[in-house]
Design a protein around this motif. Structure first.
Motif, short mmCIF file in Angstrom:
data_model
loop_
_atom_site.label_atom_id
_atom_site.label_comp_id
_atom_site.label_asym_id
_atom_site.label_seq_id
_atom_site.Cartn_x
_atom_site.Cartn_y
_atom_site.Cartn_z
N LEU A 178 0.85 -1.18 0.00
CA LEU A 178 0.00 0.00 0.00
C LEU A 178 0.89 1.23 0.00
O LEU A 178 1.77 1.38 0.85
CB LEU A 178 -0.92 0.01 1.22
N TRP B 185 -3.04 4.84 -2.95
CA TRP B 185 -4.23 5.46 -2.34
C TRP B 185 -3.93 6.94 -2.14
O TRP B 185 -3.15 7.31 -1.28
CB TRP B 185 -4.53 4.78 -1.01
N LEU C 218 -10.03 -0.39 0.25
CA LEU C 218 -8.94 -1.13 -0.41
C LEU C 218 -9.45 -2.41 -1.07
O LEU C 218 -8.93 -2.82 -2.11
CB LEU C 218 -7.85 -1.45 0.61
N ARG D 57 -8.78 -2.91 -4.99
CA ARG D 57 -8.04 -4.06 -5.50
C ARG D 57 -8.93 -4.98 -6.34
O ARG D 57 -8.43 -5.88 -7.02
CB ARG D 57 -7.46 -4.86 -4.34
#
Length: 469
Positions: free
Chosen positions: A4, A127, A448, A452
């Motif tokens: 991440l 992100w 997330l 993803r």
């Protein structure tokens, strides 16, 4: 699992227990602390020779770079905070537009993308956070970066009629559509974005939050950011320091406390809040000497004239209220322009009878959730909350107020001060169920997971012809 990589405007290594300003910092730090990863962005310094510096603290690697004076003035003080911030908070009257500042905003986003590129691995998930970095994904795509990139907007997203006050709104929203997933705090914000895509461009609105615009397929959903309620409760319970001063006059006699904690900003409704407190003391004299108001408002953006002006306003109001009502052993209003450690704030929240959170417009406002989570379940305080905070969409058991209604807020404070224990407990328990359901881990994991997940082209539900630009 892929790494991440979090990108935000401001990055500073954070030590646990220290003061943290703003929901973005709290949310990102706690998310990365649990999962590990990279946090990339500006280090807060203005320097003639910016250099990228990497530092690992615990499980988090901080990759930061400074800005030169020109970039700081145009990107940060200029387009980000003199154009986007006021317009996204529905304050067109305070906004300005300067073409050079917009070009600086784009230039810094491009520079940051170039600095990040060498740090990336092929399977990293990016992100990106907040309004400073709206064009970041487009700059990444132009550099050949094909990683999954998500964006979360922490502030409100305005209605199209407000957004179009920004002269390059079409160009700006085009860059938005280079993300794979765009997250908003509330469904109202997401709907405003969808309305823009449908009305201002020939966007396709599909099922499952899928959209197509400017040749890009992406999704837009709302993800209400949360807090870590168990951690907050333990911190509030364990702190013993200065909170024994709350709830007492100088003589030691009982005195209920109203507490507010905000960054010093015109969107927080501080001027209106001080006026409402004065109205409470004026209309309900029985509360004089029986209540005190503690406002903690750390200064931010002190080099911006608008913020200098609001500080002067508040200092004048505080002096007026104390001069009018104070007595030798009672100070009605305590106004502090400094940050405090998180453990102190949680302890103060637990000891305060009322949490007063009344922004004129706010994306979420985590202070509202933190105040509730810090309460003693056997004797909880009352949250008085603006209807224009994103948190009001979830915490409907708070006492909801309109921050533009000075008398209405004063009446709400009177009601909260008189509220019986059983009603306070019922409201607290209702809000805690929501806070636990939508906690920080859920916010992170839901976003997330969707980022993803597989991309999908939307099946057309509606399309609106573009307006003339």
């Amino acid at each position: 699992m892929s790494r991440l990589v979090v990108v935000s405007n401001r990055v500073a290594p954070i030590k646990e227990g220290k003061a943290v300003a703003g929901g973005l910092a709290v949310g990102v730090f706690d998310a990365l602390r649990d999962s590990g990863g990279v946090w990339f962005g500006w280090n807060g310094e203005v320097t003639s020779q910016p250099k990228l510096v990497c530092e690992t603290v615990g499980s988090i690697t901080y990759a930061t770079i400074g800005l030169n004076k020109r970039d700081y003035d145009q990107y940060y003080r200029g387009f980000s905070n003199a154009t986007l911030w006021p317009i996204f908070h529905y304050r067109i009257d305070l906004a300005r537009y300067n073409r050079d500042e917009y070009e600086g905003y784009r230039r810094v986003n491009r520079m940051l993308a170039e600095q990040l590129k060498p740090l990336l691995q092929p399977d990293d998930v990016l992100w990106i956070h907040d309004y400073h970095l709206i064009p970041f994904a487009e700059e990444c795509r132009q550099l050949g970066i094909r990683n999954r990139i998500g964006f979360f907007l922490h502030i409100p997203f305005p209605a199209p009629e407000i957004l179009t006050a920004i002269p390059p709104h079409n160009e700006l929203l085009k860059t938005f559509c280079s993300y794979d997933l765009i997250g908003f705090q509330t469904e109202v914000d997401r709907q405003a974005f969808e309305d823009y895509i449908a009305r201002e461009v020939r966007g396709l609105i599909g099922a499952d939050n899928a959209m197509t615009a400017y040749g890009h397929d992406f999704r837009a959903k709302h993800y209400p950011i949360g807090v870590m309620p168990d951690e907050i409760r333990k911190t509030a319970e364990s702190y013993r320091g200065r909170r024994n001063m709350i709830g007492r006059r100088e003589s030691g006699e009982p005195c209920e406390t109203i507490i507010s904690v905000d960054r010093l900003d015109y969107s927080k409704g501080l001027v209106e809040r001080f006026g409402a407190y004065e109205e409470l003391l004026d209309r309900f004299p029985e509360h004089r000497r029986q209540v005190q108001f503690l406002q903690i408002a750390p200064t931010s953006r002190s080099d911006v004239k608008t913020y200098q002006h609001i500080r002067q306003q508040l200092e004048t109001q505080a002096g007026h209220i104390n001069g009018r009502y104070a007595d030798l052993d009672w100070m009605p209003l305590h106004y502090l322009n400094k940050s405090h450690e998180r453990k102190i704030l949680m302890g103060l929240f637990r000891a305060a009878r009322i949490g007063l959170v009344t922004p004129l417009r706010d994306g979420m406002n985590l202070v509202a959730k933190e105040y509730v989570a810090a309460q003693n379940p056997d004797d909880p305080g009352v949250l008085v909350l603006s209807r224009f905070a994103g948190a009001a969409r979830e915490l409907s058991s708070a006492v909801i107020v309109n921050p533009y209604d000075r008398v209405g807020m004063a009446e709400a404070l009177d009601r909260a001060l008189r509220m019986p224990l059983e009603e306070r407990k019922d409201r607290y328990e209702s809000m805690m169920r929501v806070i636990r359901q939508n906690d920080l881990a859920g916010w992170r994991d839901n976003f997330l997971r969707d980022l993803r997940g597989p991309a999908s082209r939307p099946v057309l539900l509606r399309q609106t012809p573009a307006r003339a630009v």
